[in-house]
Every structure is written in structure tokens, then in C-alpha cells.
Design a protein around this motif. Structure first.
Motif, PDB file in Angstrom:
ATOM      1  N   PRO A 146      29.778 -27.218  46.989  1.00 46.49           N
ATOM      2  CA  PRO A 146      28.387 -26.766  47.102  1.00 46.49           C
ATOM      3  C   PRO A 146      28.136 -25.411  46.451  1.00 46.49           C
ATOM      4  N   SER A 147      29.136 -24.518  46.475  1.00 48.61           N
ATOM      5  CA  SER A 147      28.952 -23.189  45.890  1.00 48.61           C
ATOM      6  C   SER A 147      28.888 -23.220  44.365  1.00 48.61           C
ATOM      7  N   SER A 148      29.245 -24.357  43.756  1.00 42.66           N
ATOM      8  CA  SER A 148      29.137 -24.479  42.295  1.00 42.66           C
ATOM      9  C   SER A 148      27.742 -24.910  41.861  1.00 42.66           C
ATOM     10  N   VAL A 149      26.899 -25.223  42.830  1.00 43.34           N
ATOM     11  CA  VAL A 149      25.510 -25.630  42.579  1.00 43.34           C
ATOM     12  C   VAL A 149      24.602 -24.470  42.984  1.00 43.34           C
ATOM     13  N   THR A 150      23.658 -24.120  42.132  1.00 44.06           N
ATOM     14  CA  THR A 150      22.702 -23.051  42.451  1.00 44.06           C
ATOM     15  C   THR A 150      21.312 -23.641  42.586  1.00 44.06           C
ATOM     16  N   LEU A 151      20.681 -23.342  43.723  1.00 40.15           N
ATOM     17  CA  LEU A 151      19.308 -23.792  43.978  1.00 40.15           C
ATOM     18  C   LEU A 151      18.374 -22.593  44.015  1.00 40.15           C
TER      19      LEU A 151
END
Length: 204
Positions: A146-151
């Protein structure tokens, strides 16, 4: 069409709460479901390793008719999303449980931390549900960190700002908030639909 429903688990096995809900939703969509003693209502396939023992659940009859589904459980609640608009992911979380688990180290990217130094427990739960719903929709699940995805900002509508290059082409998600109301609990949730995008192909 996007259908979402929820039910209390109330101490029952999860499938005992989930399956009647799913059967009713399939009926509303005009999709026949197998009988209680027939073929499995749900099957799984992992897009990472091709295993049928885990991975994204689908209802075979629905998938053949172009409908996708996703299931989430939290704090005695089961939520099902069903849509013919594209691959779908749903996630619901108890804000207090997310706060207790302290998922920030595995959830937030460096860009998210820099853009918003102060994260409330509800902010964190909102970001978690959005990311998990997205990764359910793509079929990756937590095989993608999840930390490799930025929202974008958790107070704003869902926005994908960065997708890891090693996870394949970036999806084009549409988010919707889904906050079940359960007495005594603060729940937040999200639904993601990948409109116009094919689901990730199983490995092998």
C-alpha cells in the motif's frame, strides 16, 4: 449499475451472512446463482501466482454475464459490491481497529506523509479503505505494498497520484464512499470500479 449491500454477521460464520446477501444481489441483477448444494457460489484466482486457493473472489455466473463483485468484512459487518461497470473492490474498516493496529508505516507513501503531516485516525482509515479497495479491484491485493501507491487527500474525492511501475499499467479508478452505520462503531469504507479496464490476468 453498481449495487452495494451490507449485513450484520452477528456471531455467525461469515459465509452464512455473506451468501444470502450475494444471492439476493445476483437475483436483483437477473443472474442465476447455483443452488445451496450446487457449484460453488464464489471462486478465487490470484493474479500474482495463479493459485485458486486465494485471490480475488468472483461468482462464475456473474462473471460470465459481465458482472464483478467484491466482499469486505469488519467489526461484525459484511459488505458486498456487485457491478457490471468493470472490476470492483470494496473495503470497510473500523476506525478504532485501524488506529489500534497503527498501519501508518505500511500504508502511507513518502509523498502522502509530506503532503499531510498530521493524519487523524479517520484519515488513516479512509486512506486504508481506498487503497485496499483499489488493490482488490486490480486483483493484486496486498501483493502490492500500500505504501507504494500514492493517493490524494483523504478529505477529497479519491484520486490516484502514483502507481508502482512494477505492478503493471496504472488503473483508472472511480471511487465512491461507503460508510456503513452500525450502533457504537465508527466505520468507513470505499468502493472502487475500474471502468473501461480489464482486470489483471492471472499468472501462468
Amino acid at each position: 449499475m453498481l449495487l452495494t449491500r451490507e449485513a450484520r454477521v452477528a456471531g455467525r460464520p461469515r459465509a452464512d451472512a455473506r451468501d444470502p446477501l450475494l444471492r439476493a444481489m445476483l437475483a436483483d441483477a437477473g443472474i442465476p446463482a447455483p443452488g445451496p448444494d450446487g457449484a460453488p457460489l464464489l471462486v478465487r484466482c490470484c493474479v500474482t501466482c495463479g493459485s485458486r486457493a486465494h485471490g480475488k473472489p468472483e461468482a462464475p455466473g456473474a462473471l460470465e454475464a459481465g458482472w464483478h463483485l467484491s466482499v469486505s468484512y469488519a467489526a461484525g459487518v459484511v459488505v458486498v459490491a456487485l457491478t457490471d461497470e468493470g472490476p470492483v473492490g470494496v473495503d470497510v474498516e473500523d476506525v478504532a481497529a485501524v488506529a489500534h493496529a497503527d498501519v501508518r508505516p505500511v500504508l502511507l507513501s513518502d509523498d502522502e506523509r509530506a503532503a499531510r503531516p498530521a493524519w487523524t485516525d479517520r484519515d488513516v482509515a479512509r486512506a486504508w479503505t481506498r487503497k485496499e479497495a483499489l488493490l482488490k479491484a486490480t486483483g493484486h491485493g496486498l501483493a502490492v505494498a500500500p505504501s507504494s501507491v500514492t493517493l490524494g487527500d483523504p478529505d477529497a474525492p479519491g484520486e490516484l497520484r502514483r502507481w508502482p511501475a512494477d505492478a503493471g499499467p496504472a488503473p483508472s479508478p472511480r471511487w465512491a464512499a461507503l460508510d456503513p452505520v452500525v450502533d457504537g462503531l465508527e466505520l468507513v469504507g470505499a468502493v472502487v470500479v475500474l471502468s473501461g479496464a480489464a482486470p489483471a490476468a492471472p499468472a501462468g
